[in-house]
Write a protein that holds these residues in place. Sequence first.
Motif, PDB file in Angstrom:
ATOM      1  N   VAL A  84       0.839  -1.216   0.000  1.00  0.00           N
ATOM      2  CA  VAL A  84       0.000   0.000   0.000  1.00  0.00           C
ATOM      3  C   VAL A  84       0.864   1.252   0.000  1.00  0.00           C
ATOM      4  O   VAL A  84       0.502   2.263  -0.624  1.00  0.00           O
ATOM      5  N   THR A 125      -9.533  12.741   1.808  1.00  0.00           N
ATOM      6  CA  THR A 125     -10.527  12.422   2.832  1.00  0.00           C
ATOM      7  C   THR A 125     -10.493  13.389   4.012  1.00  0.00           C
ATOM      8  O   THR A 125      -9.428  13.781   4.478  1.00  0.00           O
ATOM      9  N   GLY A 130     -15.837  11.447   3.399  1.00  0.00           N
ATOM     10  CA  GLY A 130     -15.110  10.210   3.061  1.00  0.00           C
ATOM     11  C   GLY A 130     -15.559   9.753   1.684  1.00  0.00           C
ATOM     12  O   GLY A 130     -14.989  10.160   0.672  1.00  0.00           O
ATOM     13  N   SER A 131     -16.656   8.959   1.651  1.00  0.00           N
ATOM     14  CA  SER A 131     -17.198   8.531   0.362  1.00  0.00           C
ATOM     15  C   SER A 131     -17.681   9.741  -0.440  1.00  0.00           C
ATOM     16  O   SER A 131     -17.507   9.805  -1.659  1.00  0.00           O
ATOM     17  N   LYS A 232     -11.542  16.400 -10.582  1.00  0.00           N
ATOM     18  CA  LYS A 232     -11.150  15.569 -11.725  1.00  0.00           C
ATOM     19  C   LYS A 232      -9.771  14.970 -11.496  1.00  0.00           C
ATOM     20  O   LYS A 232      -9.521  13.805 -11.824  1.00  0.00           O
ATOM     21  N   LEU A 235     -10.373  12.077  -9.064  1.00  0.00           N
ATOM     22  CA  LEU A 235     -11.055  10.897  -9.619  1.00  0.00           C
ATOM     23  C   LEU A 235     -10.237  10.215 -10.704  1.00  0.00           C
ATOM     24  O   LEU A 235     -10.188   8.981 -10.781  1.00  0.00           O
ATOM     25  N   ALA A 236      -9.584  10.989 -11.553  1.00  0.00           N
ATOM     26  CA  ALA A 236      -8.795  10.384 -12.633  1.00  0.00           C
ATOM     27  C   ALA A 236      -7.684   9.514 -12.052  1.00  0.00           C
ATOM     28  O   ALA A 236      -7.419   8.416 -12.547  1.00  0.00           O
ATOM     29  N   ASP A 239      -9.119   6.338 -10.274  1.00  0.00           N
ATOM     30  CA  ASP A 239      -9.489   5.261 -11.214  1.00  0.00           C
ATOM     31  C   ASP A 239      -8.338   4.269 -11.355  1.00  0.00           C
ATOM     32  O   ASP A 239      -8.514   3.053 -11.220  1.00  0.00           O
ATOM     33  N   LYS A 312     -12.403   2.758 -16.260  1.00  0.00           N
ATOM     34  CA  LYS A 312     -13.051   3.154 -14.997  1.00  0.00           C
ATOM     35  C   LYS A 312     -13.872   1.986 -14.422  1.00  0.00           C
ATOM     36  O   LYS A 312     -13.744   1.634 -13.263  1.00  0.00           O
ATOM     37  N   LYS A 374     -22.885   3.342 -12.665  1.00  0.00           N
ATOM     38  CA  LYS A 374     -22.982   4.544 -13.508  1.00  0.00           C
ATOM     39  C   LYS A 374     -22.458   4.294 -14.923  1.00  0.00           C
ATOM     40  O   LYS A 374     -22.774   5.033 -15.850  1.00  0.00           O
TER      41      LYS A 374
HETATM   42  N1  CAA Z   1     -10.791  11.493 -15.607  1.00  0.00           N
HETATM   43  C1  CAA Z   1     -11.174  12.790 -15.753  1.00  0.00           C
HETATM   44  N2  CAA Z   1     -12.307  13.272 -15.219  1.00  0.00           N
HETATM   45  C2  CAA Z   1     -13.068  12.434 -14.487  1.00  0.00           C
HETATM   46  C3  CAA Z   1     -12.703  11.089 -14.271  1.00  0.00           C
HETATM   47  C4  CAA Z   1     -11.527  10.630 -14.887  1.00  0.00           C
HETATM   48  N3  CAA Z   1     -11.127   9.366 -14.770  1.00  0.00           N
HETATM   49  N4  CAA Z   1     -13.642  10.505 -13.497  1.00  0.00           N
HETATM   50  C5  CAA Z   1     -14.568  11.457 -13.239  1.00  0.00           C
HETATM   51  N5  CAA Z   1     -14.212  12.602 -13.843  1.00  0.00           N
HETATM   52  C6  CAA Z   1     -14.941  13.860 -13.848  1.00  0.00           C
HETATM   53  C7  CAA Z   1     -16.343  13.640 -14.386  1.00  0.00           C
HETATM   54  O1  CAA Z   1     -16.381  13.739 -15.821  1.00  0.00           O
HETATM   55  C8  CAA Z   1     -17.112  14.772 -13.746  1.00  0.00           C
HETATM   56  O2  CAA Z   1     -16.909  15.972 -14.441  1.00  0.00           O
HETATM   57  P1  CAA Z   1     -18.141  16.746 -15.149  1.00  0.00           P
HETATM   58  O3  CAA Z   1     -19.103  17.027 -14.034  1.00  0.00           O
HETATM   59  O4  CAA Z   1     -17.513  17.959 -15.732  1.00  0.00           O
HETATM   60  O5  CAA Z   1     -18.703  15.786 -16.140  1.00  0.00           O
HETATM   61  C9  CAA Z   1     -16.435  14.923 -12.393  1.00  0.00           C
HETATM   62  O6  CAA Z   1     -15.139  14.334 -12.522  1.00  0.00           O
HETATM   63  C10 CAA Z   1     -17.197  14.220 -11.313  1.00  0.00           C
HETATM   64  O7  CAA Z   1     -17.367  12.856 -11.731  1.00  0.00           O
HETATM   65  P2  CAA Z   1     -18.638  12.019 -11.347  1.00  0.00           P
HETATM   66  O8  CAA Z   1     -19.896  12.791 -11.724  1.00  0.00           O
HETATM   67  O9  CAA Z   1     -18.491  10.617 -11.830  1.00  0.00           O
HETATM   68  O10 CAA Z   1     -18.439  12.057  -9.813  1.00  0.00           O
HETATM   69  P3  CAA Z   1     -19.456  11.989  -8.680  1.00  0.00           P
HETATM   70  O11 CAA Z   1     -19.586  13.306  -8.032  1.00  0.00           O
HETATM   71  O12 CAA Z   1     -20.695  11.272  -9.065  1.00  0.00           O
HETATM   72  O13 CAA Z   1     -18.524  11.030  -7.760  1.00  0.00           O
HETATM   73  C11 CAA Z   1     -18.067   9.326  -6.249  1.00  0.00           C
HETATM   74  C12 CAA Z   1     -19.020  10.427  -6.747  1.00  0.00           C
HETATM   75  C13 CAA Z   1     -17.750   8.346  -7.344  1.00  0.00           C
HETATM   76  C14 CAA Z   1     -18.847   8.651  -5.163  1.00  0.00           C
HETATM   77  C15 CAA Z   1     -16.762   9.966  -5.737  1.00  0.00           C
HETATM   78  O14 CAA Z   1     -17.045  10.949  -4.780  1.00  0.00           O
HETATM   79  C16 CAA Z   1     -15.829   8.935  -5.134  1.00  0.00           C
HETATM   80  O15 CAA Z   1     -15.118   8.262  -5.844  1.00  0.00           O
HETATM   81  N6  CAA Z   1     -15.832   8.813  -3.781  1.00  0.00           N
HETATM   82  C17 CAA Z   1     -14.923   7.955  -3.077  1.00  0.00           C
HETATM   83  C18 CAA Z   1     -13.738   8.725  -2.622  1.00  0.00           C
HETATM   84  C19 CAA Z   1     -12.531   7.860  -2.520  1.00  0.00           C
HETATM   85  O16 CAA Z   1     -12.311   6.937  -3.300  1.00  0.00           O
HETATM   86  N7  CAA Z   1     -11.680   8.183  -1.566  1.00  0.00           N
HETATM   87  C20 CAA Z   1     -10.460   7.488  -1.430  1.00  0.00           C
HETATM   88  C21 CAA Z   1      -9.453   8.312  -0.700  1.00  0.00           C
HETATM   89  S1  CAA Z   1      -7.789   7.980  -1.166  1.00  0.00           S
HETATM   90  C22 CAA Z   1      -7.304   6.606  -0.339  1.00  0.00           C
HETATM   91  O17 CAA Z   1      -8.060   5.914   0.266  1.00  0.00           O
HETATM   92  C23 CAA Z   1      -5.854   6.298  -0.466  1.00  0.00           C
HETATM   93  C24 CAA Z   1      -5.366   5.338   0.553  1.00  0.00           C
HETATM   94  O18 CAA Z   1      -5.122   5.686   1.662  1.00  0.00           O
HETATM   95  C25 CAA Z   1      -5.136   3.948   0.160  1.00  0.00           C
END
Ligand code: CAA
Length: 376
Positions: A84, A125, A130-131, A232, A235-236, A239, A312, A374
């Motif tokens: 990790v 976070t 969180g989520s 972005k 999220l990018a 992914d 994704k 989605k």
């Molecule tokens: N590349 C570029 N842009 C992207 C993208 C990508 N791969 N994925 C999404 N986007 C863009 C979308 O196009 C969108 O833009 P527009 O509105 O202009 O179209 C914007 O980003 C928002 O995307 P979504 O509408 O899909 O996002 P959402 O608001 O519906 O997302 C969610 C909701 C998926 C629940 C998100 O909040 C999420 O992933 N939550 C979980 C958070 C998370 O994973 N936290 C982890 C913390 S890090 C960690 O844990 C590390 C560690 O310690 C191990």
Amino acid sequence: MNLRFNEEQNMMRKMVRDFAQSEIAPFFEQMEAGVFPRPILKKMGELGLMGIPVPEQYGGSEMDYLSYIIAIHEISKVSPTVGVILSVHTSVGTNPILNFGNEEQKQKYVPKLASGDYLGAFCLTEASAGSDAGSLKSRAVKEGDFYRINGSKMFITNGGEADVYIVFASTHPEAGSKGVSAFIVEKGTPGLLFGKDEHKMGLLGSRTIELTFEDMMVPAANLLGKEGDGFKVALANLDAGRIGIAAQSLGIAEGAYEHAVQYAKNRKQFGKPIAVQQGIGFKLADMATAIEASRLLVYQAAYLRSQGINCKKEASMAKLFASRTAVEVSIEAVQVFGGYGYTKEYPVERYFRDAKVTEIYEGTSEIQRIVISKQL
Ligand code: CAA
């Protein structure tokens, strides 16, 4: 799709397997006592493992994404903790700069991250975000050539140890997730305060801490992308990061399984090895099948990512399935060991403790289902 590794990928697998056995395994006890594995990361840097997918022009090894996933998988089989640390450092600590940074930012930070001189962390976070990461409350206000950042972060992997932090804060709170911006913050920046260490169930050698930003002044030159690009950026990179955690989960499942098979072949009850008794033999068969399915999902996602194809959905499917498999297989491995499995004399209880968080971090299993649905 070619289901065989090429020569370079096979070499990576062998090198990492050897390294994990000879260098990481002897450090177990210290990591279980909470010692962060600095000496191991230094050696990994020397071997080019801290910048596997990073282009040579930025000091990396310039290998494909699949080779990077092989490294996390093989390291996690022996030590999910080191797995990790490497995954967070690369997927969400280095890649945001590589993918969204300007040339100056890349030149300044990526070579140091790729060589392992610097360690990376990702600060998204918060206590109440969180989520629902887009609802974060940390605030960044532009003041001349700086941004003044106030707020706090939770559960930051590599926190305190890292030299570079990718920090998400809102520049335009009224715009919700579209008002989030990303910043590169260096350790030592005044106002970057390290809070308490979490006392976790597993991954005991990795650090997970709270961070506070108190009037932290970050140069405007450290804004990643444009104001409002932050979500972005997050999220990018998440992914792709999710494939890394899926590979860590695969490693955990395989590690626990291999110990269980070996034990079941040696342990005799009712006059024969428990492995050839159906109760245990069927258990091992189910474990092996789930691992094989995880492996295909993980490497399919990694293959798509290495071809630059949108993955994704596949990344989230791999994380969802492989993390569940890690939890189920490690529970069953404890069961195969019986009473011994519940003791610290054998490693299966450690895999069991390390497994659970794979269903939580880098997006919970519930969030992976949202992402997958989605895309359908
Ligand atoms: N590349 C570029 N842009 C992207 C993208 C990508 N791969 N994925 C999404 N986007 C863009 C979308 O196009 C969108 O833009 P527009 O509105 O202009 O179209 C914007 O980003 C928002 O995307 P979504 O509408 O899909 O996002 P959402 O608001 O519906 O997302 C969610 C909701 C998926 C629940 C998100 O909040 C999420 O992933 N939550 C979980 C958070 C998370 O994973 N936290 C982890 C913390 S890090 C960690 O844990 C590390 C560690 O310690 C191990």
